[in-house]
Design a protein around this motif. Structure first.
Motif, mmCIF file in Angstrom:
data_model
loop_
_atom_site.group_PDB
_atom_site.id
_atom_site.type_symbol
_atom_site.label_atom_id
_atom_site.label_comp_id
_atom_site.label_asym_id
_atom_site.label_seq_id
_atom_site.Cartn_x
_atom_site.Cartn_y
_atom_site.Cartn_z
ATOM 1 N N ALA A 1 40.678 45.441 39.060
ATOM 2 C CA ALA A 1 41.031 44.296 39.666
ATOM 3 C C ALA A 1 40.235 42.933 39.808
ATOM 4 O O ALA A 1 40.506 41.982 39.397
ATOM 5 C CB ALA A 1 41.354 44.684 41.232
ATOM 6 N N ILE A 2 38.790 43.608 39.737
ATOM 7 C CA ILE A 2 37.852 42.593 39.639
ATOM 8 C C ILE A 2 37.667 41.775 38.290
ATOM 9 O O ILE A 2 37.852 40.607 38.343
ATOM 10 C CB ILE A 2 36.149 43.134 39.899
ATOM 11 C CG1 ILE A 2 36.245 43.512 41.196
ATOM 12 C CG2 ILE A 2 35.143 42.421 39.628
ATOM 13 C CD1 ILE A 2 34.896 44.371 41.365
ATOM 14 N N PHE A 3 37.977 42.437 37.508
ATOM 15 C CA PHE A 3 38.194 41.890 36.056
ATOM 16 C C PHE A 3 39.340 41.007 36.025
ATOM 17 O O PHE A 3 39.157 39.787 35.462
ATOM 18 C CB PHE A 3 38.110 42.748 34.932
ATOM 19 C CG PHE A 3 36.785 43.410 34.301
ATOM 20 C CD1 PHE A 3 36.002 42.445 33.738
ATOM 21 C CD2 PHE A 3 36.556 44.599 34.721
ATOM 22 C CE1 PHE A 3 34.868 42.890 33.286
ATOM 23 C CE2 PHE A 3 35.199 45.175 34.366
ATOM 24 C CZ PHE A 3 34.420 44.093 33.514
ATOM 25 N N LYS A 4 40.201 41.491 36.583
ATOM 26 C CA LYS A 4 41.560 40.591 36.680
ATOM 27 C C LYS A 4 41.417 39.364 37.514
ATOM 28 O O LYS A 4 41.762 38.227 36.986
ATOM 29 C CB LYS A 4 42.766 41.252 37.575
ATOM 30 C CG LYS A 4 43.742 41.881 36.580
ATOM 31 C CD LYS A 4 44.956 42.152 37.269
ATOM 32 C CE LYS A 4 45.770 43.329 36.864
ATOM 33 N NZ LYS A 4 46.431 43.968 37.701
ATOM 34 N N LEU B 1 43.886 35.919 55.015
ATOM 35 C CA LEU B 1 42.551 36.963 54.802
ATOM 36 C C LEU B 1 41.741 36.904 55.975
ATOM 37 O O LEU B 1 41.834 36.237 57.072
ATOM 38 C CB LEU B 1 41.712 36.302 53.664
ATOM 39 C CG LEU B 1 42.640 36.153 52.354
ATOM 40 C CD1 LEU B 1 41.722 35.519 51.193
ATOM 41 C CD2 LEU B 1 42.912 37.434 51.703
ATOM 42 N N GLU B 2 41.070 38.202 56.246
ATOM 43 C CA GLU B 2 40.444 38.283 57.447
ATOM 44 C C GLU B 2 39.055 38.071 57.361
ATOM 45 O O GLU B 2 38.304 37.544 57.955
ATOM 46 C CB GLU B 2 40.730 39.810 57.944
ATOM 47 C CG GLU B 2 42.117 39.619 58.797
ATOM 48 C CD GLU B 2 43.055 41.149 58.572
ATOM 49 O OE1 GLU B 2 42.259 42.092 58.543
ATOM 50 O OE2 GLU B 2 44.006 41.029 58.812
ATOM 51 N N ILE C 1 42.707 38.701 45.431
ATOM 52 C CA ILE C 1 41.704 38.911 46.129
ATOM 53 C C ILE C 1 41.689 40.300 46.944
ATOM 54 O O ILE C 1 40.989 41.268 47.022
ATOM 55 C CB ILE C 1 41.304 37.758 47.282
ATOM 56 C CG1 ILE C 1 40.662 36.440 46.315
ATOM 57 C CG2 ILE C 1 40.312 38.204 48.028
ATOM 58 C CD1 ILE C 1 40.517 35.426 47.049
ATOM 59 N N MET C 2 43.287 40.532 47.414
ATOM 60 C CA MET C 2 43.465 41.596 48.288
ATOM 61 C C MET C 2 43.313 42.978 47.518
ATOM 62 O O MET C 2 43.035 43.546 48.027
ATOM 63 C CB MET C 2 44.928 41.474 48.800
ATOM 64 C CG MET C 2 45.026 40.604 49.862
ATOM 65 S SD MET C 2 45.089 41.161 51.469
ATOM 66 C CE MET C 2 46.016 40.037 52.462
ATOM 67 N N GLU C 3 43.894 42.631 46.339
ATOM 68 C CA GLU C 3 43.597 43.867 45.257
ATOM 69 C C GLU C 3 42.403 44.372 45.205
ATOM 70 O O GLU C 3 42.079 45.630 44.992
ATOM 71 C CB GLU C 3 44.254 43.480 43.986
ATOM 72 C CG GLU C 3 45.415 44.189 43.724
ATOM 73 C CD GLU C 3 46.157 43.681 42.266
ATOM 74 O OE1 GLU C 3 45.553 44.093 41.467
ATOM 75 O OE2 GLU C 3 47.237 43.187 42.322
#
Lengths: 122, 158
Positions: free
Chosen positions: B56-59, B97-98, B153-155
């Protein structure tokens, strides 16, 4: 072949830096200028760094990690710098361009000012 | 997650000792073997396989780069056009986002996308004030921020 790719990267980087500088002159107000400064400068520097990294890797045969670190730090710092400059510019009271359409932030600022005044009174 | 990474590094070290070669390449191979082991054993370890997050970070990084290139094309178009036909303004963008960390990331992402620059937060961190060059298509920009960036970002964080 590698030299061609490296030169393409370097040329793109240089061209983007030049265009970013022209943009800084041409945009009408601080906030517009920041658009040119953050975006073009970031990609320009990154592109030049990739070109230099590839040059050292393929021509000289050295793996230089510093260039990759430079890319990471430019990525991290450029948006933050743009954010801080625009935020402080607005707070100091730099006007938006005359032809700007919308300003949602002004209401928020008035609200914030009132709150701080109340805090000072109490 | 931290425990899994530690486990993975331990497997890589053991691999290096077993092979009796101490180099970066051997460590990398050991790390990949450990990754494979963790992937096979993921159902018995009672926690999620952490590499999903790394993907997910790479995405997210790929998205970052792609948007940055698009933004540059956009700025170049405006700079090189003989007339400045821009309609700038400040718009408020609500966000779901929190944590502070997520919102900071979102602000950075907004700064590097076409035609937008994050300027200020509201006090509770639920609204980001964004300077936009093309105010008339702000709906599209807000929609893009919601659907693409927040999801990416959530992912990573969830």
């Amino acid at each position: 072949m590698t030299e061609i790719i490296i030169s393409i990267f370097l040329l793109i980087g240089g061209a983007l830096s030049v265009l970013g500088s022209i943009g800084i002159i041409r945009f009408p107000d601080v906030y517009g200028r920041l658009h040119a400064a953050t975006k073009s400068a970031t990609l320009g520097v990154i592109s030049i760094m990739i070109g230099t990294f590839l040059f050292f890797l393929f021509v000289e045969g050295i793996f230089v990690g510093k260039f990759l670190l430079t890319i990471v730090f430019v990525f991290l710092t450029a948006p933050v710098a743009g954010f801080m400059i625009s935020r402080s510019a607005y707070r100091v009271g730099v006007k938006l361009w005359d032809k700007s359409i919308q300003d949602d932030l002004s209401g928020h600022m008035i609200h914030e000012k009132k709150q701080t005044q109340q805090k000072v009174k109490t | 997650m931290a425990f899994q990474i530690l486990l993975n590094i331990c497997i890589a070290l053991i691999w290096m000792l077993l092979r009796n070669e101490f180099s970066g390449v051997e460590f990398l191979i050991g790390y990949l073997v450990g990754l494979l082991l963790l992937f096979v054993l993921r159902r018995f370890l009672r926690f999620d396989f952490y590499f999903r997050r790394v993907i997910a970070i790479f995405k997210l990084m790929f998205l970052f780069t792609y948007e940055l290139i698009l933004a540059n094309i956009d700025v170049i178009k405006i700079v090189l056009s003989p007339k400045m036909d821009i309609q700038p303004g400040i718009i408020a963008v609500p966000s779901d986002l929190e944590t502070d960390w997520e919102i900071t990331l979102l602000a950075c992402l907004i700064s590097l996308t076409p035609g937008t620059l994050s300027m200020d937060f509201s006090e509770d961190g639920k609204t980001i004030y964004v300077h936009s060059i093309h105010v008339p298509d702000k709906e599209a920009a807000i929609k893009q921020i919601h659907n693409t960036f927040e999801k990416a970002i959530m992912e990573v964080t969830k």
